[in-house]
Design a protein around this motif. Structure first.
Motif, PDB file in Angstrom:
ATOM      1  N   ALA A   1       1.336  -1.817  10.925  1.00 11.81           N
ATOM      2  CA  ALA A   1       2.443  -2.222  11.662  1.00 11.81           C
ATOM      3  C   ALA A   1       1.905  -4.567  10.425  1.00 11.81           C
ATOM      4  CB  ALA A   1       1.968  -4.117  13.068  1.00 11.81           C
ATOM      5  N   ASP A   2       1.208  -4.750  10.404  1.00 11.25           N
ATOM      6  CA  ASP A   2       0.981  -5.301   8.879  1.00 11.25           C
ATOM      7  C   ASP A   2       1.671  -5.046   7.071  1.00 11.25           C
ATOM      8  OD1 ASP A   2      -0.554  -6.698   9.724  1.00 11.25           O
ATOM      9  OD2 ASP A   2      -2.572  -6.678   9.106  1.00 11.25           O
ATOM     10  N   PHE A   3       1.866  -3.852   7.058  1.00 12.45           N
ATOM     11  CA  PHE A   3       2.984  -3.165   6.416  1.00 12.45           C
ATOM     12  C   PHE A   3       4.008  -3.100   6.384  1.00 12.45           C
ATOM     13  CE2 PHE A   3       4.588   0.447   4.140  1.00 12.45           C
ATOM     14  CZ  PHE A   3       4.706  -0.335   3.231  1.00 12.45           C
ATOM     15  N   ALA A   4       4.465  -2.614   7.970  1.00 11.01           N
ATOM     16  CA  ALA A   4       6.164  -3.074   8.193  1.00 11.01           C
ATOM     17  C   ALA A   4       6.447  -3.944   7.886  1.00 11.01           C
ATOM     18  CB  ALA A   4       6.307  -2.133  10.147  1.00 11.01           C
ATOM     19  N   THR A   5       5.803  -5.159   8.649  1.00  8.52           N
ATOM     20  CA  THR A   5       6.196  -6.716   8.767  1.00  8.52           C
ATOM     21  C   THR A   5       6.492  -6.498   7.242  1.00  8.52           C
ATOM     22  OG1 THR A   5       4.941  -6.896  10.898  1.00  8.52           O
ATOM     23  CG2 THR A   5       5.739  -9.155   9.690  1.00  8.52           C
ATOM     24  N   GLU A   6       5.826  -6.269   6.822  1.00  7.41           N
ATOM     25  CA  GLU A   6       5.836  -7.002   4.624  1.00  7.41           C
ATOM     26  C   GLU A   6       7.332  -6.531   4.352  1.00  7.41           C
ATOM     27  OE1 GLU A   6       2.150  -6.000   3.029  1.00  7.41           O
ATOM     28  OE2 GLU A   6       1.048  -6.917   4.318  1.00  7.41           O
ATOM     29  N   GLU A   7       7.220  -4.934   4.271  1.00  8.06           N
ATOM     30  CA  GLU A   7       8.694  -4.828   3.983  1.00  8.06           C
ATOM     31  C   GLU A   7       9.602  -4.791   4.647  1.00  8.06           C
ATOM     32  OE1 GLU A   7       8.270  -2.868   1.761  1.00  8.06           O
ATOM     33  OE2 GLU A   7       6.116  -2.995   0.856  1.00  8.06           O
ATOM     34  N   GLY A   8       9.758  -5.174   6.127  1.00  3.44           N
ATOM     35  CA  GLY A   8      11.208  -5.375   7.370  1.00  3.44           C
ATOM     36  C   GLY A   8      11.374  -4.032   7.301  1.00  3.44           C
ATOM     37  N   LEU A   9      10.424  -3.575   7.967  1.00  2.82           N
ATOM     38  CA  LEU A   9      10.788  -1.660   8.185  1.00  2.82           C
ATOM     39  C   LEU A   9      11.399  -1.703  10.166  1.00  2.82           C
ATOM     40  CD1 LEU A   9       7.693  -0.102   6.698  1.00  2.82           C
ATOM     41  CD2 LEU A   9      10.055  -0.184   5.037  1.00  2.82           C
ATOM     42  N   ALA A  10      11.665  -0.202   9.490  1.00  2.00           N
ATOM     43  CA  ALA A  10      12.076  -0.713  11.724  1.00  2.00           C
ATOM     44  C   ALA A  10      13.044   0.650  12.173  1.00  2.00           C
ATOM     45  CB  ALA A  10      13.536  -0.541  11.687  1.00  2.00           C
TER      46      ALA A  10
ATOM     47  N   ALA B   1      -6.039   7.761  -5.431  1.00  2.00           N
ATOM     48  CA  ALA B   1      -5.384   7.868  -7.385  1.00  2.00           C
ATOM     49  C   ALA B   1      -4.396   8.292  -6.954  1.00  2.00           C
ATOM     50  CB  ALA B   1      -5.635   8.139  -8.175  1.00  2.00           C
ATOM     51  N   LEU B   2      -2.781   7.939  -7.095  1.00  2.00           N
ATOM     52  CA  LEU B   2      -1.441   7.814  -6.829  1.00  2.00           C
ATOM     53  C   LEU B   2      -1.108   9.777  -7.920  1.00  2.00           C
ATOM     54  CD1 LEU B   2       0.717   5.192  -5.580  1.00  2.00           C
ATOM     55  CD2 LEU B   2      -1.084   6.384  -4.105  1.00  2.00           C
ATOM     56  N   PRO B   3      -0.323  10.227  -7.069  1.00  2.00           N
ATOM     57  CA  PRO B   3      -0.506  11.278  -7.639  1.00  2.00           C
ATOM     58  C   PRO B   3       1.520  10.870  -8.123  1.00  2.00           C
ATOM     59  CG  PRO B   3       0.234  12.004  -5.605  1.00  2.00           C
ATOM     60  CD  PRO B   3      -0.444  10.818  -5.805  1.00  2.00           C
ATOM     61  N   SER B   4       1.826  11.963  -9.105  1.00  4.82           N
ATOM     62  CA  SER B   4       3.655  12.034  -9.724  1.00  4.82           C
ATOM     63  C   SER B   4       4.072  13.004 -10.152  1.00  4.82           C
ATOM     64  CB  SER B   4       3.169  10.979 -11.526  1.00  4.82           C
ATOM     65  OG  SER B   4       3.993  11.170 -11.718  1.00  4.82           O
ATOM     66  N   PRO B   5       5.496  12.518  -8.887  1.00  2.00           N
ATOM     67  CA  PRO B   5       5.966  11.918  -8.869  1.00  2.00           C
ATOM     68  C   PRO B   5       6.215  11.422  -7.178  1.00  2.00           C
ATOM     69  CG  PRO B   5       7.477  13.410  -9.080  1.00  2.00           C
ATOM     70  CD  PRO B   5       6.325  13.753  -9.172  1.00  2.00           C
ATOM     71  N   VAL B   6       5.932  10.636  -6.671  1.00  4.25           N
ATOM     72  CA  VAL B   6       5.808  10.076  -5.802  1.00  4.25           C
ATOM     73  C   VAL B   6       6.986  10.106  -5.474  1.00  4.25           C
ATOM     74  CG1 VAL B   6       5.312   8.557  -2.955  1.00  4.25           C
ATOM     75  CG2 VAL B   6       3.545   9.313  -4.887  1.00  4.25           C
ATOM     76  N   ARG B   7       7.749  10.392  -3.730  1.00  2.00           N
ATOM     77  CA  ARG B   7       8.867   9.531  -4.238  1.00  2.00           C
ATOM     78  C   ARG B   7       9.709   8.526  -2.953  1.00  2.00           C
ATOM     79  NH1 ARG B   7      13.221   9.671   0.244  1.00  2.00           N
ATOM     80  NH2 ARG B   7      11.244  10.351   2.059  1.00  2.00           N
ATOM     81  N   GLY B   8      10.157   7.803  -4.351  1.00  3.80           N
ATOM     82  CA  GLY B   8      10.403   6.294  -3.595  1.00  3.80           C
ATOM     83  C   GLY B   8       9.636   5.264  -4.104  1.00  3.80           C
ATOM     84  N   ALA B   9       9.641   3.996  -3.852  1.00  2.00           N
ATOM     85  CA  ALA B   9       8.885   2.874  -4.604  1.00  2.00           C
ATOM     86  C   ALA B   9       7.804   2.622  -3.404  1.00  2.00           C
ATOM     87  CB  ALA B   9       9.411   1.593  -5.663  1.00  2.00           C
ATOM     88  N   LEU B  10       9.059   2.453  -1.912  1.00  2.16           N
ATOM     89  CA  LEU B  10       8.382   2.548  -1.015  1.00  2.16           C
ATOM     90  C   LEU B  10       6.992   3.310  -0.203  1.00  2.16           C
ATOM     91  CD1 LEU B  10       8.936   0.622   1.836  1.00  2.16           C
ATOM     92  CD2 LEU B  10      10.527   2.010   2.730  1.00  2.16           C
ATOM     93  N   THR B  11       7.578   4.368  -0.655  1.00  2.00           N
ATOM     94  CA  THR B  11       6.438   5.561  -0.750  1.00  2.00           C
ATOM     95  C   THR B  11       5.556   5.437  -0.816  1.00  2.00           C
ATOM     96  OG1 THR B  11       8.066   7.485   0.317  1.00  2.00           O
ATOM     97  CG2 THR B  11       5.678   7.788  -0.119  1.00  2.00           C
ATOM     98  N   GLY B  12       5.389   4.556  -2.540  1.00  2.00           N
ATOM     99  CA  GLY B  12       4.355   4.741  -3.275  1.00  2.00           C
ATOM    100  C   GLY B  12       3.690   2.913  -2.719  1.00  2.00           C
ATOM    101  N   ARG B  13       4.174   2.230  -2.687  1.00  2.00           N
ATOM    102  CA  ARG B  13       3.919   0.740  -2.007  1.00  2.00           C
ATOM    103  C   ARG B  13       2.684   1.118  -1.023  1.00  2.00           C
ATOM    104  NH1 ARG B  13       9.052  -1.108  -3.179  1.00  2.00           N
ATOM    105  NH2 ARG B  13       9.336  -1.331  -1.276  1.00  2.00           N
TER     106      ARG B  13
END
Length: 458
Positions: free
Chosen positions: A157-166, A5-17
């Motif tokens: 690796a899959d998450f980084a590709t989906e989110e366009g991370l570098a 379960a995700l706590p609140s608050p989580v810093r940023g939507a990207l971290t939440g995802r």
């Protein structure tokens, strides 16, 4: 496995995802890590790692880069703003002894190389700057190897590709700065050989990491020679390091080491004379020691300095830099009101922290909230006789990490070590501790290392 379960608050939507994804459901580590990469991160970052990577949105990166450059611009302007352009007067004001100032300011350098690591907390609204180590003697430059190591886990690796991370390559940025510095000094464009040089007494401790950096710089086409100052000699107009001629010295030795005693100062003069005769540049020059001193950072909140700012500069200091002053008896301007500084600090113990103006690893740091009124008063009295700064205490927002013992999430406090190389943000070396024991985050306190990815889109 069910996502915690995700706590609140989580810093940023990207971290939440991320925390809600397959990658974020458990501690992240590749099953069969590349052994060369694993060796690099263990030698450079020790062997304690945070259980997940951390994330920045593109707009956060852009703002951080602008802010860090803005602070460096202000720091480099201090001699002109406050000391009529006299670097020796500035050196004295930040606490350097005359012998230290003489060595730091020779040969004259118009502007120190722009390389350093800013240590920051994120308080939930934005980053706050705790200190800025402007120097080439930086820990954590291997952090991009940790990014690459974690990407060996297919879930990340899959998450980084989906989110366009570098992620930026910190050491790649340093390699570019080395080439630029050598070219500006007249390097002929052939093989570039660089001495990664520490002081002879400190080298036994730093040698393993320096050898890792040498190997990684080799992947960027730079021949790097791990060495110490006792291995330097001059022959036929060249500087030889461990018997090999070099075109540039990348400095790990510090001004404190060069001026520890009269013998050290004499050796420092010999070295600098030889570097000058042979036209071998030093990255970064010793003059950066003036700007890394926390007294220099405190000057940005000094009454005289505040009066010189335009609106943009003042807004930057007020937003990014916690209120910071050199601790000394007498009146000071605090929040627009003139008051006795020691008395103000005594009244506001729980909101303040004492730090030595020069030092590493949190040694000598005293958090007001962690001591009694009497202990705080004693600490203030001792510090006012020495070289200390007092700073507004920043309360960082916890970051939540997968906990392998509970299969849930636990709160950690993370120090972001953001690299600035040239004028570019060049990645971040993160250190963290569990929130219940994170007053001072350092390797001496068994901090864990981590890395950051950034979104490349809007």
């Amino acid at each position: 496995m069910t996502a915690p379960a995700l706590p609140s608050p989580v810093r940023g939507a990207l971290t939440g995802r991320y925390l809600g994804s397959a990658a974020g459901r458990s501690a992240l580590w590749p099953e069969n890590p590349d052994q060369h990469r694993l060796h690099a991160v263990r030698e450079g970052l020790e062997d304690r790692f945070l259980t997940r990577p951390f994330f920045l949105q593109k707009e956060e990166v852009d703002l951080l880069e602008r802010d860090l450059n803005g602070v460096v611009d202000l720091l480099f302007s201090l001699p002109e703003r406050l000391f009529d352009g006299d670097p020796h007067a500035f050196a004295s004001a930040v606490g350097l002894r005359p012998e230290q100032a003489r060595i730091a300011l020779r040969p004259p350098v118009r502007e120190p190389g722009r390389i350093g690591r800013a240590d920051l907390y994120h308080d939930g609204t934005g980053f706050r700057l705790l200190e800025f180590n402007l120097s080439s003697a930086l820990g954590g430059l291997e952090t991009a190897e940790l990014n690459r190591l974690l990407l060996e886990d297919p879930k990340l690796a899959d998450f980084a590709t989906e989110e366009g991370l570098a992620f930026p390559d910190s050491l790649g940025a340093v390699a570019r700065l080395i080439r630029e510095t050598a070219d500006n000094a007249g390097h002929d464009g052939g093989t570039l050989r660089v001495a990664l040089m520490d002081w002879h007494t400190g080298y036994p401790k730093t040698e393993p990491e320096i050898r890792v950096l040498a190997r990684l710089l080799g992947e960027h086409g730079i021949e790097a020679v791990p060495c110490h100052t006792g291995q330097v000699r001059e022959a036929d107009g060249r500087i030889l390091a461990d018997g090999r001629p070099v075109d540039l010295v990348y400095r790990f030795f510090t001004l404190g080491e060069l001026t520890a005693d009269s013998a050290s100062s004499a050796r420092a003069d010999e070295l600098l004379d030889a570097f000058t005769r042979c036209d071998v540049p030093v990255l970064s020059p010793l003059s950066t020691s003036l700007y890394s001193n926390k007294r220099a950072l405190a000057m940005l909140w000094d009454d005289r300095c505040l009066s010189t700012y335009d609106a943009t500069e003042r807004a930057l200091v007020e937003r990014l830099l916690p209120w910071t002053r050199e601790l000394r008896p007498g009146p000071a301007l605090v929040r627009g009101e003139r008051t006795d500084l020691i008395a103000y600090c005594e009244r506001n113990r729980s909101r303040l922290v004492l730090k030595p103006s020069h030092g590493l690893g949190g040694v000598g740091t005293v958090l007001g909230r962690g001591v009694s009124d009497g202990e705080w008063s004693d600490a203030l009295n001792r510090a006012s006789e020495g070289r200390y700064i007092v700073q507004e205490l920043v309360t960082p927002q916890p970051e939540y990490c997968p906990d392998p013992e509970t299969n849930g999430l636990s709160p950690w406090i993370v120090n972001w070590g953001a690299f600035l190389v040239g004028r570019r943000y060049a990645g971040a070396f993160l250190r963290g501790l569990p929130a219940d024991r994170a007053d001072v985050i350092s390797y001496d306190n068994k901090a864990h290392a981590g890395c950051a990815f950034q979104a490349t889109g809007a």
